[in-house]
Design an enzyme around this catalytic site. Structure first.
Site, PDB file in Angstrom:
ATOM      1  N   HIS A 144       0.810  -1.141  -0.097  1.00 24.79           N
ATOM      2  CA  HIS A 144       0.128  -0.166   0.076  1.00 24.79           C
ATOM      3  C   HIS A 144       0.894   1.411   0.087  1.00 24.79           C
ATOM      4  CE1 HIS A 144       0.465  -0.319   4.582  1.00 24.79           C
ATOM      5  NE2 HIS A 144       0.474   0.933   4.463  1.00 24.79           N
ATOM      6  N   ASP A 175       0.057  -7.569   1.204  1.00 28.64           N
ATOM      7  CA  ASP A 175       0.585  -6.240   1.503  1.00 28.64           C
ATOM      8  C   ASP A 175       2.214  -6.062   1.257  1.00 28.64           C
ATOM      9  OD1 ASP A 175       0.485  -3.539   1.802  1.00 28.64           O
ATOM     10  OD2 ASP A 175      -0.561  -3.609   3.831  1.00 28.64           O
ATOM     11  N   SER A 253       4.485   2.173   7.904  1.00 26.94           N
ATOM     12  CA  SER A 253       4.258   1.066   7.076  1.00 26.94           C
ATOM     13  C   SER A 253       5.580   0.813   6.243  1.00 26.94           C
ATOM     14  CB  SER A 253       3.131   1.489   6.052  1.00 26.94           C
ATOM     15  OG  SER A 253       1.888   1.557   6.812  1.00 26.94           O
TER      16      SER A 253
END
Length: 572
Positions: A144, A175, A253
């Site tokens: 993402h 992911d 992230s």
């Protein structure tokens, strides 16, 4: 015992005896001090240039002759706490030292498609994330972080320069993404991180990255709370994840969670509405993704049995299907027709074990010491086209069956990252395949705001054949040719001139090759659209120019038409 308690209380409360007592600061009260309560011990993190104040007193001088033993115990406890401080500080220092030479900041420029107007994109946006270097001169990050990317830059710690990066492989389901940087200058001094094992409960990890609130590298510490399959928000898949109590914020992230000197996982999401509940992708999922890319050249996906199963915890349910005492398993409700299991298993089979591992009535299997995990994890860790041995009970008999595993795509795609949506326009009728991103255009509450019939089909209907799509009439671009049809939007297209359609490409082929004077569309809810074919073709060019639409069909349909050598693509 009573004397020892009183002595201990005196030792820790007398300001007269101890002019510099211990001070425990709450988390985030200081940038360099924090408390962490791990198990039954209390560890304190302090900077290298600060030491805990040990009282320079003789315990014997402040205790009575009958409580010397208790004072010695207190002294030993103080020493053990100081040792814990040193160990924790060293672990944090190790994480920081590794991060300086391995963790990078990622700058992404992305542009998402507009599914309601599929011939154009939404506004460009910029985002930032984290990543780290692994073996093979690659950077591992979250999918993402680079989803729908048009431009990606990376910057290493302590450097003012940004380097152009290319996305080598993306696994939106898990992911994860791999980046490569061609510049040799970037790789100078960079040290790849090694992968460790799945941490046990209450083990400490340090999450390293570039979260919001600053521009430099950040290290936050937490402990492992649980390990279990979890919903991956980005890919809407169910895979193993590790829950930790460290703060994982936007920007974290893609950063590594370090345990000791090795990577325990990749930070990727947190629990909204909760405080300090974050999740990291564990090493088995990471290795499965990387090995799949290395073996196949690109990301393939995670295998699935293609089953919908029900637990058998109810005793009456078990008795109805003839399960003997001590027999455990799950009940098969639905089977995806595109899976190999469709040829092997049957509805109402009881799956007793997978690859020799017994399945409990709640669908879990043993995992490590006194932990359990759903048996889907065993399935997802299988490689492409690998066989699995499944023991089932059918009509009172136990059978041992072999099933070939591979990834199975749903009838309605859950995500469509890094690709342009397909569309076809004829006489102002805009046809698109149904996808969940299309339904998401109805807003955050898309489940309730989107057309109910389409939403139910998207979530529950199974494919009947390969490459099948649910094609819908998205909207009607008004013109004299389609007057009266403007309200026929968000309806599934079933047939064209009496032929049942398989997908959008098939619909396009039927329309472009129409040999009759009239064109007849059968829609859901028994709705019908009839057009004069030649008049509609002329109107199509007029409508495209009016709405400044560059082409009557998306690039993938143009390529398909060219491959079929039809030579019938619209040119207005």
């Amino acid at each position: 015992m009573g004397r020892f308690v009183r002595v201990a209380r005196n030792i820790f409360s007398s300001s007269a005896l101890y002019p510099h007592p211990f001070k425990y600061t709450l988390p985030y009260a200081s940038s360099i001090q924090s408390i962490h309560n791990s198990s039954s011990s209390l560890s304190v993190v302090v900077p290298d240039n600060h030491t805990l104040q040990q009282p320079n007193h003789n315990f014997r001088d402040i205790t009575t002759s009958s409580s010397v033993r208790g004072a010695i115990r207190v002294k030993k406890k103080l020493q053990s706490r100081k040792a814990a401080v040193t160990t924790t500080t060293n672990n944090n220092n190790t994480a920081v030292e590794l991060a300086f030479n391995s963790v990078v900041k990622i700058f992404t420029v992305s542009c998402s498609p507009n599914y309601l107007l599929p011939w154009q994109n939404k506004s460009q946006r910029e985002s930032m994330g984290s990543g780290f270097v692994i073996m093979g001169r690659k950077i591992l990050t979250n999918a993402h972080v680079v989803a729908d990317h048009s431009f990606v830059l990376v910057r290493k710690h302590g450097s003012p320069n940004k380097y152009r990066a290319q996305v080598k492989a993306v696994g939106h389901e898990c992911d994860l993404a791999l980046l490569i940087v061609d510049s040799d200058d970037f790789w100078d001094g960079m040290v790849p991180l090694e992968f460790g094992d799945i941490p046990f409960l209450q083990q400490a990890v340090a999450v390293v990255g570039y979260p919001q609130g600053g521009d430099t590298i950040s290290v936050t510490k937490g402990v492992v709370s649980r390990v279990e399959p979890t919903q991956y928000v980005h890919g809407a898949s169910q895979l193993m994840a590790i829950q930790i109590d460290a703060a994982i914020n936007p920007g974290n992230s893609g950063g590594p969670a370090i345990m000791g000197k090795k990577v325990a996982g990749v930070a990727f999401q947190n629990l909204s509405g909760a405080e300090n509940i974050g999740y990291i992708i564990p090493v088995p999922v990471i290795k499965h993704f990387i090995s799949g890319v290395e073996e196949n050249g690109n990301y393939i996906g995670f295998c699935s049995l293609g089953l919908s199963c029900q637990t058998t915890e109810n005793v009456h349910l078990r008795n109805h299907f003839g399960m003997q005492p001590g027999m455990t398993g799950v009940l098969v409700n639905k089977i995806n027709p595109l899976s190999d299991a469709y040829k092997v298993l049957k509805k109402d089979d009881i799956i007793l074990s997978f690859d020799g591992v017994p399945i409990a009535n709640d669908g879990t299997v043993p995992f490590r010491n006194r932990e359990r995990i759903t048996f889907d994890h065993l399935v997802s860790m299988k490689k492409l086209n690998e066989k699995a041995v499944v023991r089932v009970m059918r009509d009172g008999q136990e059978l041992e069956l072999s099933i070939i595993l591979r990834p199975i795509q749903p009838l309605v795609p859950v995500h469509q990252f890094d690709k342009l949506p397909s569309y076809y326009i004829f006489a102002g009728l805009v046809f698109v395949p149904l996808t969940q991103p299309y339904l998401h255009e109805y807003g955050e509450d898309w489940y309730n705001a989107s057309p109910r019939r389409l939403c139910e089909r998207a979530l529950r209907e199974l494919p009947k054949k390969e490459n099948q799509q649910l094609v819908i009439l998205s909207q009607v671009l008004m013109d004299d040719i389609n007057a009266g049809y403007e309200r026929l939007a968000d309806l599934q297209v079933l047939k064209v001139n009496g032929t049942e359609i398989d997908n959008l490409e098939h619909l396009c082929e039927l329309v472009e090759n129409c040999s009759t004077d009239s064109l007849h569309f059968d829609l859901d809810d028994n709705r019908v659209i009839v057009l004069n074919y030649e008049t509609a073709k002329i109107a199509t060019c007029r409508i495209l120019k009016r709405h400044r639409i560059p082409s009557a069909m998306s690039a993938d349909l143009i390529n398909a038409q060219n491959n079929l050598q039809l030579g019938l693509t619209s040119s207005c």
